[in-house]
Design an enzyme around this catalytic site. Sequence first.
Site, PDB file in Angstrom:
ATOM      1  N   GLU A 252       0.541  15.564   5.028  1.00 14.94           N
ATOM      2  CA  GLU A 252       1.380  14.515   5.614  1.00 14.94           C
ATOM      3  C   GLU A 252       2.836  14.946   5.726  1.00 14.94           C
ATOM      4  O   GLU A 252       3.747  14.195   5.387  1.00 14.94           O
ATOM      5  CB  GLU A 252       1.259  13.218   4.805  1.00 14.94           C
ATOM      6  CG  GLU A 252      -0.163  12.669   4.785  1.00 14.94           C
ATOM      7  CD  GLU A 252      -0.302  11.289   4.170  1.00 14.94           C
ATOM      8  OE1 GLU A 252       0.463  10.957   3.246  1.00 14.94           O
ATOM      9  OE2 GLU A 252      -1.203  10.559   4.609  1.00 14.94           O
ATOM     10  N   ASP A 325      -9.100   8.022   2.088  1.00 10.75           N
ATOM     11  CA  ASP A 325      -7.855   7.536   1.489  1.00 10.75           C
ATOM     12  C   ASP A 325      -7.995   6.158   0.858  1.00 10.75           C
ATOM     13  O   ASP A 325      -7.553   5.166   1.448  1.00 10.75           O
ATOM     14  CB  ASP A 325      -6.753   7.500   2.567  1.00 10.75           C
ATOM     15  CG  ASP A 325      -5.364   7.317   1.968  1.00 10.75           C
ATOM     16  OD1 ASP A 325      -5.250   7.372   0.736  1.00 10.75           O
ATOM     17  OD2 ASP A 325      -4.413   7.114   2.737  1.00 10.75           O
ATOM     18  N   GLU A 353      -3.006  -0.668  -2.017  1.00  7.14           N
ATOM     19  CA  GLU A 353      -2.517  -0.340  -0.673  1.00  7.14           C
ATOM     20  C   GLU A 353      -3.460  -0.863   0.407  1.00  7.14           C
ATOM     21  O   GLU A 353      -3.013  -1.361   1.439  1.00  7.14           O
ATOM     22  CB  GLU A 353      -2.363   1.178  -0.539  1.00  7.14           C
ATOM     23  CG  GLU A 353      -2.016   1.614   0.874  1.00  7.14           C
ATOM     24  CD  GLU A 353      -1.827   3.126   1.010  1.00  7.14           C
ATOM     25  OE1 GLU A 353      -1.903   3.855   0.007  1.00  7.14           O
ATOM     26  OE2 GLU A 353      -1.605   3.567   2.154  1.00  7.14           O
TER      27      GLU A 353
HETATM   28  C1  GCV Z   1       2.407   8.877  -1.159  1.00  8.87           C
HETATM   29  C2  GCV Z   1      -1.645   7.551   1.879  1.00  8.87           C
HETATM   30  C3  GCV Z   1      -0.512   6.579   1.745  1.00  8.87           C
HETATM   31  C4  GCV Z   1       0.807   7.292   1.567  1.00  8.87           C
HETATM   32  C5  GCV Z   1       0.680   8.229   0.356  1.00  8.87           C
HETATM   33  C6  GCV Z   1      -0.462   9.201   0.628  1.00  8.87           C
HETATM   34  C7  GCV Z   1      -0.699  10.141  -0.530  1.00  8.87           C
HETATM   35  O1  GCV Z   1      -1.565   8.231   3.097  1.00  8.87           O
HETATM   36  O2  GCV Z   1      -0.486   5.745   2.850  1.00  8.87           O
HETATM   37  O3  GCV Z   1       1.798   6.336   1.353  1.00  8.87           O
HETATM   38  O4  GCV Z   1       1.875   8.927   0.136  1.00  8.87           O
HETATM   39  O5  GCV Z   1      -1.640   8.465   0.840  1.00  8.87           O
HETATM   40  O6  GCV Z   1      -1.546   9.820  -1.344  1.00  8.87           O
HETATM   41  O7  GCV Z   1      -0.044  11.163  -0.625  1.00  8.87           O
END
Ligand code: GCV
Length: 658
Positions: A252, A325, A353
Amino acid sequence: MLVLLLTGWSAAYGEDGSRLWLRLEAAHNTATITGVKGTAMTELQTYWQGGPVVLKRQKGIARDGYTIKSQGEKIVIAAANDAGLLYGAYHLLRLQQCTTQNAQSIKDLDIKEQPAYDLRILNHWDNPNGTVERGFAGRSIFLNPDPERMKMYGRANASIGINGTVLNNVNAKPEALSSESLQKAKSIADQLRPYGIRVYLSINFASPIKVGGLKTADPLNPDVIHWWKDKVNEIYKLIPDFGGFLVKANSEGEPGPQDFGRTHADGANMLAKALQPHKGIVMWRAFVYAPQSPDRANQAYLEFMPLDGQFADNVIIQIKNGPVDFQPREPYSPLFTAMQKTPMMVEFQITQEYLGAANHLVYLAPMWKEFFSFVKPASLRAMAGVANIGDDTNWCGHHFAQANWYAFGRLAWNPELTSKEIAEEWLAQTFSTQSNQNSQSSILNSQLVNVMLDSREACVSYMMPLGIHHIFAGTHHYGPEPWYNPRGVRADWTPPYYHRADSVGLGFDRTMQGSGNVRQYPDELCRLYNDINTCPENLLAWFHHVPWDHRMKSGRTFWDELCHKYDDGVHEARHFLAVWDAMQPYVDSQRFDEVQHKLRIQARDAEWWRDACLLYFQTFSHRPIPQDMEHPVHNLNEMMQFRIPITMYENPEYGYNK
Ligand code: GCV
């Protein structure tokens, strides 16, 4: 004074959730606690209301483990280290809180405990500016650490066996390693040490460039190696028991060794070598995926399997429980059964989340137990949980979200505990009072335990039943947006990539004919998942593009079953509210009102999810919504216009409620 004495601590301090499950009343007659001095002794002196306790150190007991034995009138807690004594003390206090009798009646104890994992760790996704990524309970507790709050944090974690905490976000800012940040980490470490908790930091792999001014962060470059060695030495001078680093690399947009043509193993091993003389560790995350990948679920396996066996001894690969995720339901990540020569740890997400943030009551222990029904606890080295903690008075935003923090700790200590056992313990400690301790508390507990146990499945039903996944609103991830597909956003961040709805059916074909993801599982599971007739229905649309008229076990078509599942979820959410409403006589008014408010949001959100998803998918299925269920009451176009104006650092005040 008399009133205070009669009504006890609860009335004196109010019930705002700030004491979590540790609603211990100060002991009126200090019990005789003798033996090893330390936090265990202080806690028992303050709160234990039973007979004399002896704390003793004893060799031969596993690290952090303890025994508790009755010897005549005395209770003896023995452990090999201070942490073990502390865990033993909290065990005794838990018994005191859970008994409907007087603590004096706690007798004939013969308890032996040892943790399943040496490392039981929280991951905070806290940023230096005080925001918390995917945090739904206010701002970071580490921004201006309040000593009283830190003490409570230490006590709460120790009471459930958590012994490590990563202080900052895995999307780590380089300044996490600045002198100022390290001083703050030192101060927090000093405050948490009495509770057996070590601190860890997330690092930005490009720190040698961004903080150190070097030209590269190539893990094989001698200057880079030297920079990390010096940095690690600097940290250990400040924090002699520093635990180590957590790393999100090449994921990411975060930097990593691949930026320099190196592998995850090269990166992790370089850091591991710097930490090794201090007994520090590296937790290297396997959460990786590329925007161009035809199936995001395949990626971690593809990148990490070729490296199996190449990691240094003090590296643990930290893998999310599912391959995508933290969805309400995913199959387990196939890396767990594939990697044979690499220490692994699981990363669960305690913060919700994708499960209604701090607005929905969703008890997560059943989800984590489901993971452990596929992945043997003994195959793992450690357990990490992304914390749901913030500076809200009640710590977690929702009173019942505290149960997820609690359950995470209890399962990291003993993954064999059942979801029910943990829920019962938590309820007894969190809601019982002097006045409801007997029959009333058992009414409350027995009703609420079922709500808790059913809540995760209910959430799956009203959000993403039958294997559907990742159809959330963009950015903040609250509420349904199966249509979200703005131009320019990478495909694997949009729901259509996952649900693939069309006139034929719904779901991601991960079979041998599709993305081949099933091949990453052991043969038996591969065959099971590959065949639409044997694939568990709760994962059907995860592994198959399911035709709308596919016949389900119930005899219904897939479309009809989907409609019913969504509707069942709505009814369950309403039922949770009804159960809670009936609990009013047994719960203090503040927490009653606050939970009721949230359950009302949840019931409305469940309706929103059902209506939005069914009406949207109906534009592909062209089939009617069955007559024998409640029909959508909202309008699709209006729901498609609705946006919640929040970032990924906030809890939405409410969902769609036109
Ligand atoms: C900390 C998901 C979440 C992100 C998070 C990522 C991760 O994509 O939406 O906010 O980033 O996981 O676990 O690194």
